[in-house]
Scaffold this motif. Sequence first.
Motif, PDB file in Angstrom:
ATOM      1  N   GLU A   1       0.835  -1.208   0.000  1.00  0.00           N
ATOM      2  CA  GLU A   1       0.000   0.000   0.000  1.00  0.00           C
ATOM      3  C   GLU A   1       0.866   1.253   0.000  1.00  0.00           C
ATOM      4  OE1 GLU A   1      -2.937  -0.499   3.054  1.00  0.00           O
ATOM      5  OE2 GLU A   1      -4.191  -1.696   1.725  1.00  0.00           O
ATOM      6  N   LEU A   2       1.984   1.172   0.715  1.00  0.00           N
ATOM      7  CA  LEU A   2       2.929   2.293   0.682  1.00  0.00           C
ATOM      8  C   LEU A   2       3.428   2.535  -0.740  1.00  0.00           C
ATOM      9  CD1 LEU A   2       5.299   1.916   3.748  1.00  0.00           C
ATOM     10  CD2 LEU A   2       4.225   4.028   2.955  1.00  0.00           C
ATOM     11  N   ALA A   3       3.744   1.426  -1.405  1.00  0.00           N
ATOM     12  CA  ALA A   3       4.235   1.548  -2.784  1.00  0.00           C
ATOM     13  C   ALA A   3       3.146   2.114  -3.685  1.00  0.00           C
ATOM     14  CB  ALA A   3       4.711   0.198  -3.297  1.00  0.00           C
TER      15      ALA A   3
ATOM     16  N   GLN B   1      -4.879  -7.473  -6.242  1.00  0.00           N
ATOM     17  CA  GLN B   1      -4.659  -8.216  -7.476  1.00  0.00           C
ATOM     18  C   GLN B   1      -3.215  -8.737  -7.540  1.00  0.00           C
ATOM     19  OE1 GLN B   1      -4.918  -5.666 -10.881  1.00  0.00           O
ATOM     20  NE2 GLN B   1      -5.805  -7.247 -12.185  1.00  0.00           N
ATOM     21  N   VAL B   2      -2.279  -7.892  -7.159  1.00  0.00           N
ATOM     22  CA  VAL B   2      -0.869  -8.274  -7.196  1.00  0.00           C
ATOM     23  C   VAL B   2      -0.601  -9.395  -6.193  1.00  0.00           C
ATOM     24  CG1 VAL B   2       1.480  -7.488  -6.645  1.00  0.00           C
ATOM     25  CG2 VAL B   2       0.012  -6.083  -8.104  1.00  0.00           C
ATOM     26  N   MET B   3      -1.154  -9.250  -4.983  1.00  0.00           N
ATOM     27  CA  MET B   3      -0.940 -10.282  -3.964  1.00  0.00           C
ATOM     28  C   MET B   3      -1.519 -11.612  -4.427  1.00  0.00           C
ATOM     29  SD  MET B   3      -1.300  -8.527  -0.218  1.00  0.00           S
ATOM     30  CE  MET B   3      -2.998  -8.090  -0.383  1.00  0.00           C
ATOM     31  N   GLU B   4      -2.689 -11.537  -5.031  1.00  0.00           N
ATOM     32  CA  GLU B   4      -3.335 -12.751  -5.491  1.00  0.00           C
ATOM     33  C   GLU B   4      -2.528 -13.411  -6.603  1.00  0.00           C
ATOM     34  OE1 GLU B   4      -7.540 -12.136  -6.170  1.00  0.00           O
ATOM     35  OE2 GLU B   4      -7.454 -13.853  -7.548  1.00  0.00           O
ATOM     36  N   GLN B   5      -2.090 -12.579  -7.516  1.00  0.00           N
ATOM     37  CA  GLN B   5      -1.327 -13.085  -8.657  1.00  0.00           C
ATOM     38  C   GLN B   5      -0.046 -13.805  -8.214  1.00  0.00           C
ATOM     39  OE1 GLN B   5      -2.476 -12.279 -11.975  1.00  0.00           O
ATOM     40  NE2 GLN B   5      -1.004 -13.835 -12.584  1.00  0.00           N
TER      41      GLN B   5
ATOM     42  N   ASP C   1      -4.357   2.475  -4.310  1.00  0.00           N
ATOM     43  CA  ASP C   1      -5.055   1.664  -5.291  1.00  0.00           C
ATOM     44  C   ASP C   1      -5.187   0.233  -4.768  1.00  0.00           C
ATOM     45  OD1 ASP C   1      -6.013   0.339  -7.453  1.00  0.00           O
ATOM     46  OD2 ASP C   1      -4.457   0.985  -8.846  1.00  0.00           O
ATOM     47  N   ASP C   2      -6.153   0.054  -3.862  1.00  0.00           N
ATOM     48  CA  ASP C   2      -6.295  -1.234  -3.197  1.00  0.00           C
ATOM     49  C   ASP C   2      -6.578  -2.385  -4.148  1.00  0.00           C
ATOM     50  OD1 ASP C   2      -7.684  -0.561   0.094  1.00  0.00           O
ATOM     51  OD2 ASP C   2      -5.736  -0.205  -0.803  1.00  0.00           O
ATOM     52  N   ALA C   3      -7.338  -2.095  -5.196  1.00  0.00           N
ATOM     53  CA  ALA C   3      -7.676  -3.141  -6.149  1.00  0.00           C
ATOM     54  C   ALA C   3      -6.402  -3.748  -6.706  1.00  0.00           C
ATOM     55  CB  ALA C   3      -8.509  -2.561  -7.276  1.00  0.00           C
TER      56      ALA C   3
END
Length: 236
Positions: free
Chosen positions: A102-104, A115-119, A109-111
């Motif tokens: 989230e800092l990055a 999405q990145v974590m899921e991927q 842009d939580d979505a």
Amino acid sequence: MTQMALEGVNLTRQFGGFYALRNVNISVPQGEIRGLIGPNGAGKSTLIDVLSGRASKWQGQVFVDGQDVGKCSPRERRNRGVARSFQRTSIFSSRTVRDQLELAAHWGDDANVDQVMEQLGLSSKQHQVASELGYGDQRLLDLALALIGKPRVLLLDEPAAGLTMEESLNLAHLLRDLVKRWGITVLLVEHDMDVVFSICDQITVLNLGEVLIDGTVAEVRASPLVVAAYLGRNVT
Ligand SMILES: Nc1ncnc2c1ncn2[C@@H]1O[C@H](COP(=O)(O)OP(=O)(O)O)[C@@H](O)[C@H]1O
Ligand SMILES: [Mg+2]
């Protein structure tokens, strides 16, 4: 003519009188995973620095989607969609995986964070403190940080360094999947040839600051020049 997502023209970087890069040309079409290989000291990291805007003194031109970004800072290049990973991005290692991402994302842009974590298979670890993650997951977090904001061009300098063979191949397949889904263009420095040969469309081989050969996996594997460059370095 195919639009190149990333293009370096006559890139040269000297340290004193020594050429770390000399007139290097590289063109990567949109959606391609390009492997960048070569013996230690060939200039791979220097090329990534020049393309990402981190190098201070260099000559040549850098284009992203046909736009000249040569004078742009790393941040400006990032805004234009060029991201890179670092080996040790986790500066705030006392923060959780989610916090770091989230800092990055800084505009929240939580979505994209989800999405990145899921991927990358990090969702179940989002509340763990980064410093307590296993090494393989820390490297995935480094990659995740580079993916925030959905870059168009991703520059990766040895993302699989220090990983086991199984983790390396897992990372390679995640990367390939991601590239297909998001249409990202990747320049991947990697010394693990199993990784390079399994996911790269095309390979550029650097040696002593110059491009030795640009070709398909089959062409590079069959090239006596490549064999000589690697063996030459091994015996010295
Ligand atoms: N800051 C620097 N000062 C002096 N020489 C450097 C510097 N960075 C890299 N070099 C030299 O430039 C060459 C290319 O380095 P590098 O791009 O790190 O190679 P690679 O990533 O392919 O191993 C090496 O000979 C290295 O010693
Ligand atoms: Mg390097």
